[in-house]
Design an enzyme around this catalytic site. Structure first.
Site, PDB file in Angstrom:
ATOM      1  N   GLY A  85       0.835  -1.206   0.000  1.00 58.03           N
ATOM      2  CA  GLY A  85       0.000   0.000   0.000  1.00 58.03           C
ATOM      3  C   GLY A  85       0.862   1.244   0.000  1.00 58.03           C
ATOM      4  CB  SER A  86       1.579   4.019  -1.457  1.00 58.34           C
ATOM      5  OG  SER A  86       0.588   4.237  -2.411  1.00 58.34           O
ATOM      6  N   GLY A  87       0.478   5.627   1.075  1.00 57.69           N
ATOM      7  CA  GLY A  87      -0.351   6.705   1.600  1.00 57.69           C
ATOM      8  C   GLY A  87       0.397   8.018   1.446  1.00 57.69           C
ATOM      9  CB  ALA A  88      -0.300  11.376   2.828  1.00 58.63           C
ATOM     10  CD  GLN A  89       2.548   9.233   7.623  1.00 57.43           C
ATOM     11  OE1 GLN A  89       1.777   8.293   7.674  1.00 57.43           O
ATOM     12  NE2 GLN A  89       3.181   9.684   8.673  1.00 57.43           N
ATOM     13  N   GLY A  90       4.147   7.651   2.407  1.00 60.60           N
ATOM     14  CA  GLY A  90       5.098   6.783   1.709  1.00 60.60           C
ATOM     15  C   GLY A  90       4.562   5.388   1.500  1.00 60.60           C
TER      16      GLY A  90
ATOM     17  CE  LYS B 274       3.045   4.979   8.062  1.00 62.74           C
ATOM     18  NZ  LYS B 274       1.692   5.524   8.136  1.00 62.74           N
TER      19      LYS B 274
ATOM     20  CG  ASP C  77      -8.591  12.944   7.792  1.00 64.51           C
ATOM     21  OD1 ASP C  77      -9.604  13.045   7.074  1.00 64.51           O
ATOM     22  OD2 ASP C  77      -7.424  12.929   7.340  1.00 64.51           O
TER      23      ASP C  77
HETATM   24  P1  AMP Z   1      -0.696   4.677   5.353  1.00 60.61           P
HETATM   25  O1  AMP Z   1       0.578   5.119   4.742  1.00 60.61           O
HETATM   26  O2  AMP Z   1      -0.568   4.393   6.832  1.00 60.61           O
HETATM   27  O3  AMP Z   1      -1.835   5.588   5.032  1.00 60.61           O
HETATM   28  O4  AMP Z   1      -1.047   3.273   4.681  1.00 60.61           O
HETATM   29  C1  AMP Z   1      -1.313   3.163   3.311  1.00 60.61           C
HETATM   30  C2  AMP Z   1      -1.954   1.813   2.991  1.00 60.61           C
HETATM   31  O5  AMP Z   1      -1.041   0.752   3.286  1.00 60.61           O
HETATM   32  C3  AMP Z   1      -3.204   1.508   3.797  1.00 60.61           C
HETATM   33  O6  AMP Z   1      -4.363   2.016   3.193  1.00 60.61           O
HETATM   34  C4  AMP Z   1      -3.213  -0.018   3.804  1.00 60.61           C
HETATM   35  O7  AMP Z   1      -3.782  -0.491   2.590  1.00 60.61           O
HETATM   36  C5  AMP Z   1      -1.741  -0.371   3.799  1.00 60.61           C
HETATM   37  N1  AMP Z   1      -1.272  -0.637   5.178  1.00 60.61           N
HETATM   38  C6  AMP Z   1      -0.693   0.254   6.007  1.00 60.61           C
HETATM   39  N2  AMP Z   1      -0.373  -0.323   7.183  1.00 60.61           N
HETATM   40  C7  AMP Z   1      -0.771  -1.610   7.105  1.00 60.61           C
HETATM   41  C8  AMP Z   1      -0.739  -2.732   8.002  1.00 60.61           C
HETATM   42  N3  AMP Z   1      -0.214  -2.619   9.222  1.00 60.61           N
HETATM   43  N4  AMP Z   1      -1.251  -3.901   7.580  1.00 60.61           N
HETATM   44  C9  AMP Z   1      -1.778  -4.002   6.339  1.00 60.61           C
HETATM   45  N5  AMP Z   1      -1.838  -3.003   5.452  1.00 60.61           N
HETATM   46  C10 AMP Z   1      -1.351  -1.810   5.815  1.00 60.61           C
END
Ligand code: AMP
Length: 384
Positions: free
Chosen positions: A33-38, A55, A151
């Site tokens: 996965g990826s989010g705003a932080q990486g 992460k 949020d």
């Molecule tokens: P984040 O950077 O925390 O917003 O995470 C981005 C994406 O990574 C999330 O929407 C999840 O799909 C995946 N993800 C983050 N942390 C976990 C975790 N502990 N277990 C499974 N998937 C995760």
């Protein structure tokens, strides 16, 4: 530990556009996965003999927004210990000095999917209500520590195939700027409450609105209030729920009130119309009863005026939810947040860099001494 020994502990691997430099105990990295932080990867932890999520925060001190979020997340994740909030297993940086410091890696429990993926599925009432119950338990625990999320969204909630659920992040800092008149930039805002959209004061049940939006989406399989920006989103809210009362409008500041008053008037729809029977599994009398309970809960959560919206405690007592009530989960001892200025902090890039670096070193120190979240760590021996 000498530099050479430390260097030998790490190896690098490319994942997507990024390079992860991680401790050798973590093997078999795959992006999940990826989010705003990486980027987030799954990996196998040879020490704990289990899969974990890692992460990478790349240069988290690079600007105020990133730094505040990374620091807040690190501090809070260290303090909070609840089954419905993601737990931190390890924190490390491959860099050896403050001068070289670049990246932070957070190692967490690995879950199977985020809620966006679950929303596509047809869930029965048992699963639906259990997921909601766990969200509410996690939220209540955050509130008990003085953390109001504001949020919550499906991408920041993760689940396992056994239907267990964890909240991934801690939301907006109290001082985070938001509101109708703010410059928009690309983040998901569909789940934010009217008081956040309209830049009003808020209380704990601001998070109930988000849970209502998520429940609605799990039932409808469509985002309830999609909007290109806050203005578009506000239109979606009033089209479906109706223009709020005069009593509510009086709580708005003058410029926002003028805007809201000048929107076309809508009467809104009943919850029977918004969420008709066909959306729910209704194959038996029991399912029909559950559907009407779920709709009743939606009607109490999706209330524009927060003073008339259900509270977290009331939601936990609602007939749709209280079948799962377990005092050990709902009334778990509240975490103690030691950094009282957490949300007010403003620093230069260099100061943030040092603060975040210190938090990483503090974790390493605590691990060495076998202390985690103020208690001796059950992982201490394995981590050495
Ligand atoms: P984040 O950077 O925390 O917003 O995470 C981005 C994406 O990574 C999330 O929407 C999840 O799909 C995946 N993800 C983050 N942390 C976990 C975790 N502990 N277990 C499974 N998937 C995760």
């Amino acid at each position: 530990m000498n530099k050479n020994k430390r260097e030998k502990e790490f190896y690098s691997v490319d994942v997507g556009d990024s390079t992860f430099t991680v401790l050798k105990r973590y093997q078999n990295l795959r992006p999940i996965g990826s989010g705003a932080q990486g980027i987030v990867c799954s990996a196998y932890d040879n020490n704990l003999e289990r899969n974990v999520a890692i992460k990478k925060l790349s240069r988290p001190f690079q600007n105020q927004t990133h730094a505040k979020r990374a620091y807040r997340e690190l501090v809070l994740m260290k303090c909070v210990n609840h089954k419905n909030i993601i737990g931190l297993l390890n924190v490390f940086t491959p860099q050896k000095t403050l001068e070289e410091f670049q990246d932070v890696y957070l190692v967490m429990e690995l879950m199977d999917a985020n809620l966006c993926q679950v929303i596509q599925m047809e869930l029965d009432h048992e699963r639906l209500s259990y997921l909601l119950y766990q969200m509410l338990c996690g939220i209540k625990h955050l509130h008990a520590a003085g953390i109001i999320h504001r949020d919550l969204k499906p991408s920041n909630i993760v689940v396992k195939s056994d239907c267990t659920l964890k909240i991934l992040d801690f939301g907006l800092a109290r001082t985070a700027a938001t509101g109708l008149l703010m410059t928009p930039y690309v983040v998901t805002r569909y789940y934010r409450a009217p008081e956040v959209i309209l830049g009003m004061g808020y209380q704990a049940n601001v998070d109930i609105w988000s849970v209502g939006c998520i429940l609605a989406e799990m039932v409808r399989h469509k985002i309830l209030f999609p909007g290109r920006d806050y203005i578009d989103q506000w239109n979606k809210v009033i089209e479906q729920l109706g223009t709020p009362t005069q009593e509510f409008l009086l709580k708005l500041n003058q410029s926002v009130r003028t805007y809201v008053e000048n929107r076309p008037r809508y009467t809104g729809y009943s919850f029977e119309k918004l969420f008709p029977d066909v959306l729910f599994p209704a194959d038996s009398e029991h399912s029909k009863l559950k559907a009407s309970q779920a709709r009743d809960l939606l009607s109490k959560m999706l209330v524009i005026d927060a003073s008339k919206r259900i509270s977290v405690d009331e939601a936990l007592q609602h007939p749709y939810i209280n079948v799962w009530y377990d005092p050990a989960e709902v009334e778990a001892p509240s975490p103690l947040i030691t950094d009282k200025q957490l949300d007010e902090r403003e620093h230069t890039v260099e100061e943030w860099k040092e603060l975040i670096y210190k938090e990483v070193l503090d974790w390493e120190e605590r691990m060495k001494n076998g202390v985690i979240r103020g208690q001796p760590s059950p992982l201490a021996q394995v981590q050495q």
